[in-house]
Design an enzyme around this catalytic site. Structure first.
Site, PDB file in Angstrom:
ATOM      1  N   CYS A 112      26.768  14.491  30.045  1.00  0.00           N
ATOM      2  CA  CYS A 112      27.208  14.043  28.721  1.00  0.00           C
ATOM      3  C   CYS A 112      26.189  13.388  28.184  1.00  0.00           C
ATOM      4  CB  CYS A 112      28.716  13.578  28.777  1.00  0.00           C
ATOM      5  SG  CYS A 112      28.776  12.167  29.869  1.00  0.00           S
ATOM      6  N   ARG A 113      26.501  12.083  27.549  1.00  0.00           N
ATOM      7  CA  ARG A 113      25.567  11.183  27.044  1.00  0.00           C
ATOM      8  C   ARG A 113      25.595  10.215  28.016  1.00  0.00           C
ATOM      9  NH1 ARG A 113      26.368   6.339  25.173  1.00  0.00           N
ATOM     10  NH2 ARG A 113      28.480   6.523  24.947  1.00  0.00           N
TER      11      ARG A 113
END
Length: 152
Positions: A112-113
């Site tokens: 993800c981020r």
């Protein structure tokens, strides 16, 4: 000097020099001057349920034995993602349905981020019966910090 004494002396020299030559040869780097990051070849995928760094994640992906899943929003995915990733938003209402359609026996590499959402997604998948899931600690930022590319 006797032959026996020379043989003993030669054996002692080998015992002293062999470890030193291993140290010297172990210091070389295949990425020097190449402009691309070195990725050590992996011999096995990371353990299921593990959080890995960018270099380990890249080495695991190079094996081509895990399905790469980006669990960010579609907008984040469109802004830049790891090549070959499939986007399944962990915060979407249909996340459980989408992962339910996946092969639970396959290996999955999640990111993800920042590593938070992929950790949540990993736990959800493991709780749903998936046998091999790992994720990238630090997210796509760790990937880029390891010198790895993203695509749009």
């Amino acid at each position: 000097m006797s032959t026996r004494r020379l043989a003993g002396l030669a054996a002692a020299v080998v015992l002293v020099l062999a470890p030193a030559s291993a140290l010297v040869s172990g210091c070389s780097s295949s990425s020097v001057g190449s402009g691309t990051p070195a990725v050590a070849p992996a011999t096995a995928l990371p353990a299921s349920g593990s959080t890995v760094d960018g270099a380990t994640f890249a080495a695991a992906l190079a094996m081509k034995k895990a399905v790469l899943v980006d669990v960010r929003t579609p907008a984040e995915f469109a802004a830049g993602h790891i090549a070959g990733a499939t986007n399944i938003d962990v915060e979407a209402a249909d996340f459980a349905t989408k992962i339910g359609a996946l092969d639970k026996g396959a290996a999955y590499a999640l990111y993800c981020r920042s590593g938070n959402r992929s950790g949540v997604a990993m736990q959800a998948m493991l709780s749903s019966g998936f046998t091999h899931v790992f994720h990238l600690g630090g997210g796509i930022g760790a990937w880029q910090s390891a010198g790895q590319p993203v695509v749009q």
